[in-house]
Write an enzyme that holds these catalytic residues in place. Structure first.
Site, PDB file in Angstrom:
ATOM      1  N   HIS A 116       0.839  -1.207   0.000  1.00  0.00           N
ATOM      2  CA  HIS A 116       0.000   0.000   0.000  1.00  0.00           C
ATOM      3  C   HIS A 116       0.871   1.253   0.000  1.00  0.00           C
ATOM      4  O   HIS A 116       0.394   2.350   0.286  1.00  0.00           O
ATOM      5  CB  HIS A 116      -0.898   0.025   1.239  1.00  0.00           C
ATOM      6  CG  HIS A 116      -1.866  -1.122   1.327  1.00  0.00           C
ATOM      7  ND1 HIS A 116      -2.602  -1.553   0.254  1.00  0.00           N
ATOM      8  CD2 HIS A 116      -2.228  -1.919   2.373  1.00  0.00           C
ATOM      9  CE1 HIS A 116      -3.370  -2.568   0.631  1.00  0.00           C
ATOM     10  NE2 HIS A 116      -3.156  -2.810   1.890  1.00  0.00           N
ATOM     11  N   ARG A 131      -9.492   2.051  -7.206  1.00  0.00           N
ATOM     12  CA  ARG A 131     -10.953   2.011  -7.065  1.00  0.00           C
ATOM     13  C   ARG A 131     -11.423   3.435  -6.832  1.00  0.00           C
ATOM     14  O   ARG A 131     -10.668   4.254  -6.282  1.00  0.00           O
ATOM     15  CB  ARG A 131     -11.300   1.129  -5.865  1.00  0.00           C
ATOM     16  CG  ARG A 131     -12.768   0.874  -5.626  1.00  0.00           C
ATOM     17  CD  ARG A 131     -12.931   0.053  -4.348  1.00  0.00           C
ATOM     18  NE  ARG A 131     -14.272  -0.472  -4.186  1.00  0.00           N
ATOM     19  CZ  ARG A 131     -14.666  -1.173  -3.132  1.00  0.00           C
ATOM     20  NH1 ARG A 131     -13.811  -1.435  -2.143  1.00  0.00           N
ATOM     21  NH2 ARG A 131     -15.905  -1.621  -3.056  1.00  0.00           N
ATOM     22  N   MET A 191     -14.960 -15.526  -4.186  1.00  0.00           N
ATOM     23  CA  MET A 191     -13.961 -15.174  -3.172  1.00  0.00           C
ATOM     24  C   MET A 191     -14.606 -15.087  -1.794  1.00  0.00           C
ATOM     25  O   MET A 191     -14.061 -15.557  -0.805  1.00  0.00           O
ATOM     26  CB  MET A 191     -13.314 -13.823  -3.519  1.00  0.00           C
ATOM     27  CG  MET A 191     -12.521 -13.814  -4.804  1.00  0.00           C
ATOM     28  SD  MET A 191     -10.956 -14.674  -4.656  1.00  0.00           S
ATOM     29  CE  MET A 191     -10.131 -13.710  -3.431  1.00  0.00           C
TER      30      MET A 191
END
Length: 303
Positions: A118, A140, A242
């Site tokens: 990140h 996103r 998932m």
């Protein structure tokens, strides 16, 4: 599966530390960015500077709650299909998380090593650039990212909670959350999205056409797969698939990591004032940039 116990063990340890940690003591700052004390240490960051990357390392970069666990699953399946070797996560895959000795242990891992991060581009260890390791960056839209981040904090029982969405939104906009500001992260990565060793993927594009996204990712990493293999991996990698396996793959935190995955869920929480504030922030930071265009903000972030 051999890779899961170690992966889940690390998550369980982080959750255990979280029980003892209040929100006001959750962060420490390193080089100007806040990180969670439950997952990162200054010693690990110092050790990371000497991390020895390889040219065939696979790096998956994202801001938190932008699909990092999803993309990690997809790439692991691609490696398995191409190399016929089940990928084993003998270390927690987030590059900057863990103890400071992990990078020594990682020297023994077979290639290709899959790493997630990140971190801002300019916070990555220099050896990644020296060896031109390939980097897949997933983004996103910021409104859904913020709402997903809030739910993660407030739904997982052991993680310090915010008093309200309004409080979290204020902190998110100031960049006073784990891994700092979404917009600073975006500005930093925007400068490098057209580099030869970097590929951009949009979370929303994967949601709308997963098979095409999986095919493009495979091509970027040089995995020659058949159409049938691509279709199989895509079917196993839908958000629903998932989620159904999340406890098996990620332990008790799994269902919280794969909560909804919806596009536009931000409309449930954002007020018009908050929406406008983020629109203005987007204009200020990303309008007219390559990344600003790729994010399709007009499509995904308007009431």
């Amino acid at each position: 599966m051999a890779d899961k116990p170690k992966f889940i063990e690390y998550i369980d340890d982080a959750l255990e530390k979280s029980k003892e940690t209040t929100l006001s003591h959750l962060f420490f700052t390193y080089q100007g960015i806040p990180y969670p004390v439950t997952m990162c240490t200054p010693e690990t960051f110092q050790a990371l500077e000497t991390f020895e990357a390889r040219s065939d390392d696979i790096l998956l970069a994202s801001y938190p709650k932008c699909g990092s666990n999803w993309i990690l699953h997809i790439v692991s399946e691609l490696v398995f299909a191409f190399a016929k070797r089940k990928y084993e996560f003998s270390e927690f895959p987030v590059l900057e998380c863990g103890d400071s000795e992990k990078y020594q242990r990682m020297k023994l891992f077979p290639s290709p090593r899959i790493l997630t991060t990140h971190l801002h581009y300019d916070k990555l260890p220099g050896s990644i650039f020296k060896h031109k390791a390939k980097i897949l960056v997933i983004f996103r839209n910021p409104k859904d990212t913020a709402v997903s981040f809030f739910h993660f904090h407030n739904d997982v029982p052991d993680i310090p909670s915010y008093a309200s969405w309004a409080e979290f939104f204020r902190q998110f906009m100031k960049g006073e959350v784990s891994w700092g500001s979404y917009f600073d992260f975006a500005i930093n990565w925007n400068k490098h999205l057209d580099d030869d060793n970097v590929k951009f993927v949009l979370y929303e594009d994967l949601k709308e056409d997963l098979a095409t996204g999986v095919k493009q990712i495979a091509e970027f990493f040089g995995f020659s797969l058949t159409g049938e293999q691509i279709r199989t991996i895509s079917a196993q990698s839908t958000f629903q698939a998932m989620r159904e396996k999340s406890e098996e793959t990620h332990g008790t935190i799994g269902p919280f990591l794969f909560r909804k995955g919806e596009i536009g869920d931000w409309k449930q929480l954002f007020s018009e004032t908050q929406s406008q504030e983020m629109d203005e922030k987007f204009q200020e930071c990303l309008a007219g940039t390559s990344l600003g265009y790729k994010l399709k903000y007009e499509s995904y972030c308007q009431f």
